[in-house]
Design a protein around this motif. Structure first.
Motif, PDB file in Angstrom:
ATOM      1  N   GLN A   1     -23.490 -30.877 -18.055  1.00 20.88           N
ATOM      2  CA  GLN A   1     -22.956 -31.872 -17.122  1.00 20.88           C
ATOM      3  C   GLN A   1     -24.039 -32.375 -16.174  1.00 20.88           C
ATOM      4  O   GLN A   1     -24.148 -33.572 -15.907  1.00 20.88           O
ATOM      5  CB  GLN A   1     -21.781 -31.279 -16.344  1.00 20.88           C
ATOM      6  CG  GLN A   1     -20.532 -31.185 -17.209  1.00 20.88           C
ATOM      7  CD  GLN A   1     -19.388 -30.496 -16.497  1.00 20.88           C
ATOM      8  OE1 GLN A   1     -19.617 -29.580 -15.725  1.00 20.88           O
ATOM      9  NE2 GLN A   1     -18.179 -30.918 -16.776  1.00 20.88           N
TER      10      GLN A   1
ATOM     11  N   TYR B   1     -26.370 -34.723 -17.965  1.00 20.43           N
ATOM     12  CA  TYR B   1     -25.756 -36.037 -18.115  1.00 20.43           C
ATOM     13  C   TYR B   1     -25.826 -36.809 -16.791  1.00 20.43           C
ATOM     14  O   TYR B   1     -26.116 -37.998 -16.765  1.00 20.43           O
ATOM     15  CB  TYR B   1     -24.305 -35.866 -18.570  1.00 20.43           C
ATOM     16  CG  TYR B   1     -23.591 -37.170 -18.832  1.00 20.43           C
ATOM     17  CD1 TYR B   1     -24.027 -38.036 -19.840  1.00 20.43           C
ATOM     18  CD2 TYR B   1     -22.483 -37.537 -18.082  1.00 20.43           C
ATOM     19  CE1 TYR B   1     -23.372 -39.222 -20.075  1.00 20.43           C
ATOM     20  CE2 TYR B   1     -21.821 -38.720 -18.310  1.00 20.43           C
ATOM     21  CZ  TYR B   1     -22.265 -39.566 -19.311  1.00 20.43           C
ATOM     22  OH  TYR B   1     -21.628 -40.757 -19.536  1.00 20.43           O
ATOM     23  N   LEU B   2     -25.601 -36.072 -15.705  1.00 17.10           N
ATOM     24  CA  LEU B   2     -25.645 -36.681 -14.374  1.00 17.10           C
ATOM     25  C   LEU B   2     -27.047 -37.234 -14.090  1.00 17.10           C
ATOM     26  O   LEU B   2     -27.209 -38.342 -13.573  1.00 17.10           O
ATOM     27  CB  LEU B   2     -25.278 -35.626 -13.323  1.00 17.10           C
ATOM     28  CG  LEU B   2     -25.119 -36.094 -11.897  1.00 17.10           C
ATOM     29  CD1 LEU B   2     -23.926 -37.022 -11.770  1.00 17.10           C
ATOM     30  CD2 LEU B   2     -24.925 -34.912 -10.961  1.00 17.10           C
TER      31      LEU B   2
ATOM     32  N   LYS C   1     -18.721 -42.446 -11.512  1.00 17.95           N
ATOM     33  CA  LYS C   1     -19.067 -41.395 -12.483  1.00 17.95           C
ATOM     34  C   LYS C   1     -19.876 -40.242 -11.879  1.00 17.95           C
ATOM     35  O   LYS C   1     -19.539 -39.061 -12.114  1.00 17.95           O
ATOM     36  CB  LYS C   1     -19.850 -42.011 -13.641  1.00 17.95           C
ATOM     37  CG  LYS C   1     -19.068 -42.112 -14.926  1.00 17.95           C
ATOM     38  CD  LYS C   1     -19.993 -42.556 -16.016  1.00 17.95           C
ATOM     39  CE  LYS C   1     -19.231 -43.080 -17.201  1.00 17.95           C
ATOM     40  NZ  LYS C   1     -20.141 -43.689 -18.177  1.00 17.95           N
TER      41      LYS C   1
ATOM     42  N   THR D   1     -17.631 -38.091  -9.829  1.00 17.53           N
ATOM     43  CA  THR D   1     -16.652 -37.440 -10.712  1.00 17.53           C
ATOM     44  C   THR D   1     -17.284 -36.237 -11.421  1.00 17.53           C
ATOM     45  O   THR D   1     -16.680 -35.168 -11.500  1.00 17.53           O
ATOM     46  CB  THR D   1     -16.139 -38.439 -11.766  1.00 17.53           C
ATOM     47  OG1 THR D   1     -15.731 -39.614 -11.089  1.00 17.53           O
ATOM     48  CG2 THR D   1     -14.987 -37.872 -12.552  1.00 17.53           C
ATOM     49  N   LEU D   2     -18.507 -36.440 -11.901  1.00 17.57           N
ATOM     50  CA  LEU D   2     -19.155 -35.342 -12.623  1.00 17.57           C
ATOM     51  C   LEU D   2     -19.396 -34.137 -11.728  1.00 17.57           C
ATOM     52  O   LEU D   2     -19.200 -32.995 -12.154  1.00 17.57           O
ATOM     53  CB  LEU D   2     -20.488 -35.819 -13.207  1.00 17.57           C
ATOM     54  CG  LEU D   2     -20.373 -36.382 -14.609  1.00 17.57           C
ATOM     55  CD1 LEU D   2     -21.690 -36.970 -15.053  1.00 17.57           C
ATOM     56  CD2 LEU D   2     -19.950 -35.282 -15.586  1.00 17.57           C
TER      57      LEU D   2
END
Lengths: 321, 428
Positions: free
Chosen positions: A311, A314-315, A240, A243-244
């Motif tokens: 984003q 969230y990371l 994840k 990916t982010l």
């Protein structure tokens, strides 16, 4: 014997001239370099200069232009937010804004899905893996303008090799309007963008996959997890963060894409494939309305800022979890 | 005072008096930017003339050729950065848009007018703002409809259609035979506006009134022209034209995929020069089957749009005098005459003087229409005076897109309203 010119502490007063000793300047330089703040400033200076010249200056210039009535060859005056108001009331801009969001969303979805699939595939051992990996990089290496020209010829409404093939194979009876229909044109652009951007996703995700300890998959297999469950419960959570980061980069690049649309459709037919960047170029550079063009360009800033901020937030949460 | 000191003082005084650097202080190289001509031989001829110009002027003349669609961005970049070519080719009425970056060439404009007779109206409108010449008219690319004579004969059209409706009827029969009309409505500099603007005029519609301030597009005439275009597109045209630039129709015509298209004479000239390769369906040179006709008349008459070209001297240039001297040399009867002959009618002169050139007596019959075609042209921005705003309308493809929207399914009334709203924002 004492040097009468170089001087020294023990020289006769009134005769010797005090000049800096070569060793003294070296010592001074060393002392200065030992000053952490000064050293940091010295090391950062080239980077700051470069950033200032190539990023800060154009950005500030862009902001100034967007607030002015500058047209080609005339300096213009400060007009406040007038250009932004004009832009927002422009139906072509609204169409371009919508297209940009649509194009970015779907291109990113396809690039992520196909890139992930390719990365998982390439993470396995098979004969000719190196060759496949190298060839996968081709779309990424070829200059965008050249590869897009090739796509344009393939999508050519009259001479399209795709139409010809589909017709000869009996799949179609009339030509498909690849670039001559607005909706088709935008989807064609998404296809080309996906083709071009997928290797970036695949290679980066592959690098991420290779950092995952194979023992984890082995343990999951022993516990009876099938391929999908292993991917969903082991691979995906660990992948994840990578990916982010890839998605953030891709969104920025796709949202501000210019070359691909400029070569493929020029924003036509009837503005149906214009993106914000191509429309800004048409107004600012081709038509010479530099103030308006800059205002159109700058509308990308808040959108990208929000997307990137969400984003990255969230990371950070993922990393802290 | 010594001789050397005297010369230095006198030189500085001279420069101060003249207000500009003396000729010897100017650059020794002249950079000229033009489009890549649709007739490659025209560019070859200019390259051939360059050393002659260099010799005549005592300075090196260099030509640079770029895609016509890239000229406007290049002009903007050059004016803003105050560097680039000394002379740039201008199309349409671009000089009005870039006038603050262009040198006043009234002396040259008046000289050419006296030397070569009265200008065509659109050449003057394109390059003169009423008081001064912003650029020096060079030539006009006449636009006619190239068509395949034998294919038209096959469907009973033994003479060129006189009205747009007749053209639609003929085109409908041709499309049924797989030989449609091909017309671009894409974002491209030449053929798309050269088709769209006359269609608007021939139905009696216009962008603005004579004052150039009041938008008058939203009329029933404009709606009628769009309704015609919708029917024409569906019945007679290759619908891929929406994605075409100015080169697609040339390729499609020469490949035998379309029967008719609005174009300069480049299709005919390419077919003539490549007779051994470009053949028709019977294996004969295609050139023998190509004819030309004007855009047929609409209810309000028959107008065309023939693209005016000019050369502008850029204000940032350090070679202003040299540039002007070069233009006088290049546009002179002798040099222009050689280039004009190579163009074989694709580019005609900016004055009627060139209608009398002996070339027209020996030119192929299908090319004869280009001799006087430029006389039936209006300038973009009609019925108003030429202006930067008209160029803005052109550069944003508003009129082209009005037709493109209509053929893509938008109601004619809505497409006209959309375009009229856009024009009102531009004309204020």
């Amino acid at each position: 014997m004492k040097n009468p010119i170089a001087g020294g502490a023990g020289g006769a007063a009134g005769v010797e001239v005090a000049l800096p000793h070569p060793r003294t300047s070296k010592v001074q330089a060393r002392t200065l370099l030992e000053n952490e703040r000064l050293l940091a400033a010295l090391l950062l200076a080239p980077a700051v200069l470069l950033l200032g010249t190539f990023i800060a200056y154009p950005f500030v210039m862009g902001v100034w232009l967007s607030l002015s009535s500058t047209t080609v060859g005339t300096a213009g005056t400060f007009v406040g937010l007038k250009n932004f108001g004009k832009v927002w009331n422009d139906s072509i801009f609204r169409e371009a804004f919508w297209n940009t969001g649509f194009y970015t969303f779907w291109a990113t979805v396809f690039k992520l899905t196909l890139g992930m699939w390719l990365a998982v595939l390439l993470n396995r051992h098979f004969r000719g893996k190196r060759l496949v990996r190298a060839s996968m990089l081709l779309p990424f290496i070829v200059p965008t303008v050249l590869s897009t020209f090739a796509w344009r010829w393939m999508f050519d409404p009259t001479f399209s090799v795709l139409n010809w093939s589909l017709y000869k194979l009996g799949f179609i009876t009339t030509k498909l309007p690849f670039l001559s229909d607005g909706a088709w044109g935008l989807w064609c652009a998404i296809v080309v963008n996906t083709w071009r951007g997928m290797p970036f996703f695949a290679i980066t995700l592959l690098a991420g996959l290779q950092t995952i300890n194979p023992d984890l998959h082995e343990a999951a297999s022993l516990d009876g997890a099938n391929g999908w469950k292993r991917f969903w419960h082991v691979t995906w959570p660990l992948l994840k963060p990578v990916t982010l980061v890839v998605v953030v980069f891709s969104v920025i690049q796709t949202f501000s894409d210019f070359q691909l649309i400029y070569v493929l459709t020029g924003g036509g037919p009837a503005n149906s494939t214009h993106l914000i960047a191509t429309y800004a170029y048409q107004i600012g550079v081709a038509t010479g309305l530099l103030g308006e063009g800059a205002a159109i360009s700058l509308t990308m800033l808040p959108v990208l800022f929000i997307v990137v901020w969400l984003q990255l937030r969230y990371l950070r949460r993922l990393e802290n979890a | 005072m010594e001789r050397r000191d005297f010369l230095k003082s006198a030189g500085i005084a001279g420069i101060l008096a003249a207000g500009r650097a003396p000729a010897f202080a100017q650059g020794s190289r002249l950079h000229v930017l033009r489009w890549v001509d649709f007739i490659p031989a025209c560019d070859v001829e200019l390259k051939r003339q360059a050393p002659e110009a260099s010799k005549a002027l005592g300075a090196e003349v260099q030509f640079e050729f770029i895609n016509a669609n890239d000229l406007q961005p290049r002009i903007t970049a050059a004016i803003q950065s105050r560097s680039g070519p000394d002379i740039i080719m201008m199309l349409h009425n671009w000089p009005h848009l870039y006038q603050s970056g262009l040198v006043d060439v009234t002396d040259l404009g008046e000289w050419q007018g006296k030397d070569q007779g009265a200008y065509y109206a659109q050449s003057e409108a394109a390059a003169r703002d009423g008081k001064r010449w912003l650029a020096l008219p060079h030539g006009i690319v006449g636009l006619q409809m190239a068509y395949r004579k034998s294919w038209f004969d096959e469907v009973g059209a033994t003479s060129w259609p006189k009205t747009l409706e007749e053209l639609r009827q003929v085109g409908m029969k041709l499309k049924k035979k797989g030989k449609p009309v091909g017309q671009t409505l894409g974002h491209t500099f030449g053929d798309a506006p050269a088709w769209s603007y006359p269609l608007m005029w021939n139905y009696g519609a216009a962008e603005v009134d004579k004052s150039g301030k009041k938008v008058v597009l939203d009329t029933k005439e404009a709606v009628e022209s769009l309704k015609f275009m919708q029917a024409f597109w569906k019945d007679a045209c290759d619908e891929g034209g929406l994605a075409w630039d100015d080169t697609n129709n040339n390729r499609a015509f020469l490949a035998g995929d379309i029967s008719c298209t609005l174009n300069g004479a480049s299709i005919y000239i390419a077919a003539k020069r490549g007779q051994d390769k470009i053949k028709d369906d019977r294996g004969e040179p295609m050139v023998r089957d190509i004819q030309h006709g004007p855009i047929p008349a609409g209810p309000a008459g028959s107008w065309g749009y023939h693209v005016a070209f000019s050369h502008a001297v850029m204000k940032y240039s350090k070679n202003e005098k040299l540039a002007k001297d070069f233009l006088k040399w290049l546009h002179g009867k002798e040099q222009f005459g050689k280039w004009f002959e190579v163009a074989e009618g694709f580019s005609v002169g900016s004055t009627k003087h060139w209608e009398k050139h002996p070339l027209w007596d020996r030119i192929d019959p299908p090319m004869k229409g280009y001799r006087t075609a430029a006389g039936a042209s209006r300038m973009i921005g009609y019925a108003g005076p030429p202006s930067a705003r008209a160029t803005e309308v052109y550069s944003k493809y508003i009129i082209v897109d009005m037709y493109a929207k209509a053929v893509q399914g938008m109601k004619a009334e809505d497409a006209v309203k959309w375009a009229a709203d856009q024009l009102k924002k531009i004309y204020g």
